[in-house]
Every structure is written in structure tokens, then in C-alpha cells.
Scaffold this motif. Structure first.
Motif, PDB file in Angstrom:
ATOM      1  N   PHE A  38     -25.396 -61.642 -20.745  1.00 55.55           N
ATOM      2  CA  PHE A  38     -26.264 -61.582 -19.580  1.00 55.55           C
ATOM      3  C   PHE A  38     -27.016 -60.260 -19.555  1.00 55.55           C
ATOM      4  CE2 PHE A  38     -24.489 -65.311 -17.577  1.00 55.55           C
ATOM      5  CZ  PHE A  38     -23.216 -65.360 -18.120  1.00 55.55           C
ATOM      6  N   PRO A  45     -29.814 -60.371  -9.879  1.00 53.64           N
ATOM      7  CA  PRO A  45     -28.595 -60.976 -10.431  1.00 53.64           C
ATOM      8  C   PRO A  45     -28.662 -61.000 -11.953  1.00 53.64           C
ATOM      9  CG  PRO A  45     -30.094 -62.687  -9.666  1.00 53.64           C
ATOM     10  CD  PRO A  45     -30.711 -61.369  -9.271  1.00 53.64           C
ATOM     11  N   PRO A  46     -27.524 -61.191 -12.587  1.00 53.55           N
ATOM     12  CA  PRO A  46     -27.533 -61.339 -14.050  1.00 53.55           C
ATOM     13  C   PRO A  46     -28.362 -62.555 -14.468  1.00 53.55           C
ATOM     14  CG  PRO A  46     -25.313 -60.891 -13.263  1.00 53.55           C
ATOM     15  CD  PRO A  46     -26.157 -61.175 -12.055  1.00 53.55           C
ATOM     16  N   LEU A  48     -28.790 -65.259 -17.747  1.00 49.60           N
ATOM     17  CA  LEU A  48     -28.157 -65.739 -18.975  1.00 49.60           C
ATOM     18  C   LEU A  48     -29.092 -65.576 -20.166  1.00 49.60           C
ATOM     19  CD1 LEU A  48     -25.732 -67.244 -20.289  1.00 49.60           C
ATOM     20  CD2 LEU A  48     -26.955 -69.383 -19.773  1.00 49.60           C
ATOM     21  N   TYR A  89     -24.141 -57.561 -20.137  1.00 45.08           N
ATOM     22  CA  TYR A  89     -22.723 -57.916 -20.020  1.00 45.08           C
ATOM     23  C   TYR A  89     -22.405 -59.098 -20.923  1.00 45.08           C
ATOM     24  CZ  TYR A  89     -22.668 -55.089 -15.741  1.00 45.08           C
ATOM     25  OH  TYR A  89     -22.751 -54.063 -14.835  1.00 45.08           O
ATOM     26  N   SER A  98      -6.852 -65.762 -15.619  1.00 45.33           N
ATOM     27  CA  SER A  98      -8.116 -65.351 -14.993  1.00 45.33           C
ATOM     28  C   SER A  98      -9.309 -66.094 -15.550  1.00 45.33           C
ATOM     29  CB  SER A  98      -8.312 -63.844 -15.135  1.00 45.33           C
ATOM     30  OG  SER A  98      -8.351 -63.495 -16.499  1.00 45.33           O
ATOM     31  N   TYR A 100     -12.024 -66.345 -17.081  1.00 46.15           N
ATOM     32  CA  TYR A 100     -13.213 -65.713 -17.636  1.00 46.15           C
ATOM     33  C   TYR A 100     -13.053 -64.201 -17.551  1.00 46.15           C
ATOM     34  CZ  TYR A 100     -15.029 -70.324 -16.437  1.00 46.15           C
ATOM     35  OH  TYR A 100     -15.194 -71.669 -16.297  1.00 46.15           O
ATOM     36  N   PHE A 102     -15.192 -60.624 -18.189  1.00 44.20           N
ATOM     37  CA  PHE A 102     -16.492 -60.008 -18.429  1.00 44.20           C
ATOM     38  C   PHE A 102     -16.323 -58.692 -19.192  1.00 44.20           C
ATOM     39  CE2 PHE A 102     -19.690 -62.440 -16.209  1.00 44.20           C
ATOM     40  CZ  PHE A 102     -18.981 -63.159 -15.268  1.00 44.20           C
ATOM     41  N   GLY A 103     -17.389 -58.276 -19.855  1.00 39.74           N
ATOM     42  CA  GLY A 103     -17.415 -56.979 -20.495  1.00 39.74           C
ATOM     43  C   GLY A 103     -17.644 -55.865 -19.491  1.00 39.74           C
ATOM     44  N   THR A 104     -17.422 -54.655 -19.948  1.00 40.93           N
ATOM     45  CA  THR A 104     -17.583 -53.473 -19.095  1.00 40.93           C
ATOM     46  C   THR A 104     -19.047 -53.123 -18.857  1.00 40.93           C
ATOM     47  OG1 THR A 104     -17.298 -52.150 -21.086  1.00 40.93           O
ATOM     48  CG2 THR A 104     -15.365 -52.443 -19.673  1.00 40.93           C
TER      49      THR A 104
ATOM     50  N   ILE B  37     -18.744 -64.963  -8.078  1.00 38.83           N
ATOM     51  CA  ILE B  37     -18.565 -63.775  -8.921  1.00 38.83           C
ATOM     52  C   ILE B  37     -18.987 -62.580  -8.088  1.00 38.83           C
ATOM     53  CG2 ILE B  37     -19.388 -62.589 -11.013  1.00 38.83           C
ATOM     54  CD1 ILE B  37     -19.962 -65.499 -12.112  1.00 38.83           C
ATOM     55  N   GLN B  39     -19.571 -58.156  -7.740  1.00 35.44           N
ATOM     56  CA  GLN B  39     -19.873 -56.932  -8.472  1.00 35.44           C
ATOM     57  C   GLN B  39     -19.781 -55.773  -7.499  1.00 35.44           C
ATOM     58  OE1 GLN B  39     -23.843 -56.777 -10.227  1.00 35.44           O
ATOM     59  NE2 GLN B  39     -23.030 -55.633 -11.951  1.00 35.44           N
ATOM     60  N   GLY B  44     -18.637 -53.409 -12.714  1.00 38.03           N
ATOM     61  CA  GLY B  44     -18.840 -54.626 -13.475  1.00 38.03           C
ATOM     62  C   GLY B  44     -18.643 -55.886 -12.654  1.00 38.03           C
ATOM     63  N   LEU B  45     -18.575 -56.990 -13.377  1.00 38.85           N
ATOM     64  CA  LEU B  45     -18.518 -58.322 -12.776  1.00 38.85           C
ATOM     65  C   LEU B  45     -17.094 -58.864 -12.780  1.00 38.85           C
ATOM     66  CD1 LEU B  45     -21.657 -59.468 -14.729  1.00 38.85           C
ATOM     67  CD2 LEU B  45     -21.565 -59.306 -12.230  1.00 38.85           C
ATOM     68  N   TRP B  47     -14.967 -62.492 -11.881  1.00 41.32           N
ATOM     69  CA  TRP B  47     -14.980 -63.901 -11.505  1.00 41.32           C
ATOM     70  C   TRP B  47     -13.896 -64.155 -10.465  1.00 41.32           C
ATOM     71  CZ3 TRP B  47     -11.115 -67.703 -12.625  1.00 41.32           C
ATOM     72  CH2 TRP B  47     -11.499 -69.019 -12.296  1.00 41.32           C
ATOM     73  N   TYR B  50     -13.957 -71.092  -9.114  1.00 40.78           N
ATOM     74  CA  TYR B  50     -15.028 -72.083  -9.170  1.00 40.78           C
ATOM     75  C   TYR B  50     -14.633 -73.365  -8.464  1.00 40.78           C
ATOM     76  CZ  TYR B  50     -12.793 -74.604 -13.182  1.00 40.78           C
ATOM     77  OH  TYR B  50     -11.940 -75.304 -14.005  1.00 40.78           O
ATOM     78  N   PHE B  94     -22.007 -63.068  -5.707  1.00 41.75           N
ATOM     79  CA  PHE B  94     -22.958 -64.021  -6.271  1.00 41.75           C
ATOM     80  C   PHE B  94     -22.315 -65.403  -6.368  1.00 41.75           C
ATOM     81  CE2 PHE B  94     -26.080 -61.005  -7.782  1.00 41.75           C
ATOM     82  CZ  PHE B  94     -25.370 -59.890  -8.213  1.00 41.75           C
ATOM     83  N   PHE B 112     -23.148 -69.134 -17.157  1.00 47.21           N
ATOM     84  CA  PHE B 112     -23.683 -69.091 -15.804  1.00 47.21           C
ATOM     85  C   PHE B 112     -25.208 -69.048 -15.884  1.00 47.21           C
ATOM     86  CE2 PHE B 112     -19.487 -68.706 -14.269  1.00 47.21           C
ATOM     87  CZ  PHE B 112     -18.813 -67.785 -15.056  1.00 47.21           C
ATOM     88  N   TRP B 115     -28.173 -68.201 -10.942  1.00 43.22           N
ATOM     89  CA  TRP B 115     -27.476 -67.309 -10.022  1.00 43.22           C
ATOM     90  C   TRP B 115     -28.251 -67.227  -8.706  1.00 43.22           C
ATOM     91  CZ3 TRP B 115     -23.420 -63.626 -11.602  1.00 43.22           C
ATOM     92  CH2 TRP B 115     -23.029 -63.772 -12.940  1.00 43.22           C
TER      93      TRP B 115
END
Lengths: 111, 125
Positions: A38, A45-46, A48, A89, A98, A100, A102-104, B37, B39, B44-45, B47, B50, B94, B112, B115
Motif C-alpha cells: 500500500f 487512506p492507504p 492498494l 506498507y 491476528s 493479518y 502489516f509492515g512497520t 483497520i 492507525q 503503523g496500521l 487490523w 472483519y 478506517f 484491501f 478504503w
């Protein structure tokens, strides 16, 4: 579940190519080809960029490409442009509860 | 063009309940999953959970049963409830749409693709 590890920042000059990594474990990136990337500009927002490890959704520039090897995914931006300056990301499906991770995040700066 | 939009109170006190709604417009909700999600400022993000359009849900266990996601398909709305909030829950929340990836085995994939703009929720006494 720990976040996927990305370099905090990467920079490049306009027109150059940059590549940065997203490192996980054998429980997420290493176990599944379910990786996405992303792009996020400040206040937005992010968006894709990449799904299924390497696939670009309709409308995403071919300057963005991605790959995966073992527990590490990578994103390459070719022909760097000013608008590419943003946070990036990665995200992977995980066999942990969990689901999913996400990256840092990596901040890309166009010099 | 499908659009998502979050709505709800922006300021809460510690121990209160956060309630946000995601409204889908411009397309069908069928066959998609809708995640929440968040932030945190400058971070960071994460989750949260869902819901499938038909109502099945899955949550991030790190929230320790504080989170519930529900849906109102005729209104094309999905709601997030987070109880007993603290300052640590201050974030932009989000909603995001995603789908299953079925290549032999089906997984609810983290693709995703749409958004909402996000809703800032601040928890402060």
C-alpha cells in the motif's frame, strides 16, 4: 504477532529506481503468497498497489513491481517521481490468530 | 465506483464505548469482506476485525474481546464497537473492502482495495 520489518526510510533521485524490503517469518510471508503493498500520502487512506505478491490492480502504474523470496517481500519503484514520495506498507496473511500483519512502514523521499 | 465512508463521534472519554459506522455506496456489498483497520498518530496500521457481507466475523484477539463488528446489509452499513477505550485507542479508524483469494484453497486475503477516508477518534479525559 510482531509487525513485518521494513526500513524506516529510503530515498532516491527522480528517475532512479529504488527497492525496499518487508521481512516476516515462516508463519506469514514465508508461508503464504498473500502479500499486498500500500501507498499512503499524508492525510489520505492507504491505496492498494500490489496484491497476490506481484499483481497490480487496474490503474496502478507499471513503475511499481514486487516480488517475494523466502520470508521477505520487496517493492521496487522505477523511474521515481515526485508523487511517489509517501509512506509504503506491506501486509501479509498470517497463520497467527491476528490473521493479518502489516509492515512497520517505509517513508520514501524523492530527492 | 464503490465508496466507503466512516462516521461516528470523534471524541471519547476513557472507559467509554467507541461506535463507528461504515457506509458503502456506489456498488453491491455482495461477496466482499469489510475490515476495520486503525492507525495511531504517526504509527503503523493495525487490523481490528472483519465482517463478511453475509454476517460472519473474525477479530484480532489482541483486542481481548473489546471489539464487535456488525452489519446492516439492506442499508449497506457495517459498524464497529470497541468497549472500554483508553488513550491507547486514539487513532484514525478506517473501513476497507477486501475479498477472498481462492487458488485451490480459499483465504480471506489482505487485498484491501477500497478504503474510506478515515475517522479520527480521540480518547481524552
Amino acid at each position: 504477532q510482531s509487525a513485518l520489518t521494513q526500513p524506516a526510510s529510503v530515498s532516491g533521485a527522480p528517475g532512479q529506481s529504488i527497492t525496499f524490503s518487508c521481512t516476516g517469518t515462516g508463519s506469514d510471508i514465508g508461508a503464504y503468497s498473500l502479500v499486498s503493498w500500500f501507498q499512503q500520502h499524508p492525510g489520505s487512506p492507504p491505496r492498494l498497489l500490489i496484491s497476490e505478491v506481484t499483481k497490480r490492480p487496474s490503474g496502478v502504474s507499471p513503475r511499481f513491481s514486487a516480488s517475494k523470496s523466502g520470508n521477505t517481500a520487496s517493492l521496487t519503484i522505477s523511474g521515481l517521481q515526485a508523487d511517489d514520495e509517501a509512506d509504503y506498507y506491506c501486509c501479509s496473511y498470517s497463520e497467527s490468530d491476528s490473521l493479518y500483519v502489516f509492515g512497520t512502514g517505509t517513508k520514501v523521499t524523492v530527492l | 465506483q464503490v465508496q466507503l465512508k466512516e462516521s461516528g463521534p470523534g471524541l471519547l472519554k476513557p472507559s467509554e464505548t467507541l461506535s463507528l459506522t461504515c457506509t458503502v455506496s456506489g456498488g453491491s456489498i455482495d461477496s466482499f469482506f469489510y475490515s476495520w483497520i486503525r492507525q495511531s498518530p504517526g504509527k503503523g496500521l493495525e487490523w481490528l476485525g472483519y465482517i463478511f457481507y453475509s454476517g460472519n466475523t473474525k477479530y484480532n484477539p489482541s483486542l481481548k474481546s473489546r471489539v464487535t463488528i456488525s452489519g446492516d446489509p439492506p442499508k449497506k452499513q457495517f459498524s464497529l464497537t470497541l468497549t472500554s477505550v483508553s488513550a491507547a485507542d486514539t487513532a484514525v479508524y478506517f473501513c476497507a473492502r477486501h475479498r477472498a483469494d481462492c487458488r485451490g484453497v480459499c483465504y480471506v486475503a489482505p487485498y484491501f482495495d477500497t478504503w474510506g477516508p478515515g475517522s479520527l477518534v480521540t480518547v481524552s479525559s
